[in-house]
Design an enzyme around this catalytic site. Structure first.
Site, short mmCIF file in Angstrom:
data_model
loop_
_atom_site.label_atom_id
_atom_site.label_comp_id
_atom_site.label_asym_id
_atom_site.label_seq_id
_atom_site.Cartn_x
_atom_site.Cartn_y
_atom_site.Cartn_z
N ALA A 112 0.84 -1.19 0.00
CA ALA A 112 0.00 0.00 0.00
C ALA A 112 0.88 1.25 0.00
O ALA A 112 2.06 1.21 0.35
CB ALA A 112 -0.91 0.00 1.22
N GLY A 137 -0.79 -4.85 0.59
CA GLY A 137 -1.98 -4.70 -0.25
C GLY A 137 -1.83 -5.33 -1.61
O GLY A 137 -2.80 -5.79 -2.22
#
Length: 258
Positions: free
Chosen positions: A66, A109
């Site tokens: 992320a 992520g």
């Protein structure tokens, strides 16, 4: 297709192609990128010409996590009011098959996005992992749930507690990845696989995906009942008639998704 800032999306025959495109930051995933991925996939979802979706990353990584700069100063209420993971929830509802191709890193992520794929392939030098524990947080877009269902409680705990990198070989061994390829041929080989799947009966693929996902979350008796209903349902389709007629006539079927 719509114009996107952080991904490339286009069609190739019966495939919808999505390429994560922030190579300078190893395709770090920010909220806008997730929104764009979802938008592209939903466009492919309603396009009858598209029968499978291929997902990959541009450059040296699939997605190295992320975008920490984006969320470093966020607070719990920010996430709640924004409904931070609503787009991830919608990704899980897509009906068409998603084939992922991972080169380089799929971390945090990026790993969660890879785990959203129905089939996942990787280069033999790929690395996976959830390093969130070293940042004082944890996966929040399904990582703890999907990884545990794939590899079991104790192995998932080990990887999540330590943030240890998972090699491509380990990922294949534990069933996270379907198959490994040399990085030079990863895209070519996974496009071939996606194209082959796109040539199958679309309704069959859709209901198989539904049934397998149901199997993950329900007792076997309930899953068997669900499977049986989907089996019956396919006998009301034109594709079932075409597929069996083609078999009898010893020719290749022409499926229309009806």
């Amino acid at each position: 297709m719509s114009n996107f800032q952080f991904i490339n999306a286009y069609t190739e025959g019966q495939l919808g192609i999505i390429v994560l495109n922030r190579p300078k930051v190893l395709n770090a995933i920010n909220r806008q990128m997730v929104s764009e991925i979802l938008s592209a996939m939903e466009e492919f979802e309603v396009d009858d010409r598209i029968r499978a979706i291929h997902l990959s990353g541009n450059g040296r990584a699939f997605a190295a996590g992320a975008d920490i700069d984006e969320m470093a100063n966020d607070h719990a209420i920010d996430f709640e009011l924004r409904n931070q993971f609503k787009d991830w929830d919608r990704l899980a509802m897509l009906k068409k098959p998603i084939i992922g191709a991972v080169q380089g890193f799929a971390l945090g992520g990026g790993f969660e996005l890879a785990l959203c794929c129905d089939l996942l392939y990787a280069s033999d030098d790929a690395e996976f992992g959830f390093p969130e524990v070293s940042l004082g947080v944890m996966p929040g877009a399904g990582g703890t749930q999907r990884l545990t269902k794939l590899v079991g409680k104790t192995k998932a705990m080990e990887w999540l507690f330590t943030g240890k990198r998972i090699s491509a070989k380990e990922a294949h061994q534990f069933g996270i990845v379907n198959q490994l390829f040399a990085k030079e041929i990863l895209q070519e080989e996974t496009i071939k696989i996606a194209t082959y799947i796109a040539g199958q009966a679309p309704l069959s693929i859709r209901l198989i995906k539904e049934s397998v996902n149901k199997a993950v979350d329900t007792p076997i008796e309930e899953g068997m009942h669900f499977e049986r209903k989907n089996f019956y349902l396919l006998f009301s389709s034109e594709d079932q008639k075409e597929g069996m007629k083609a078999f009898q006539e010893k020719r290749k079927p022409i499926f229309k998704g009806k």
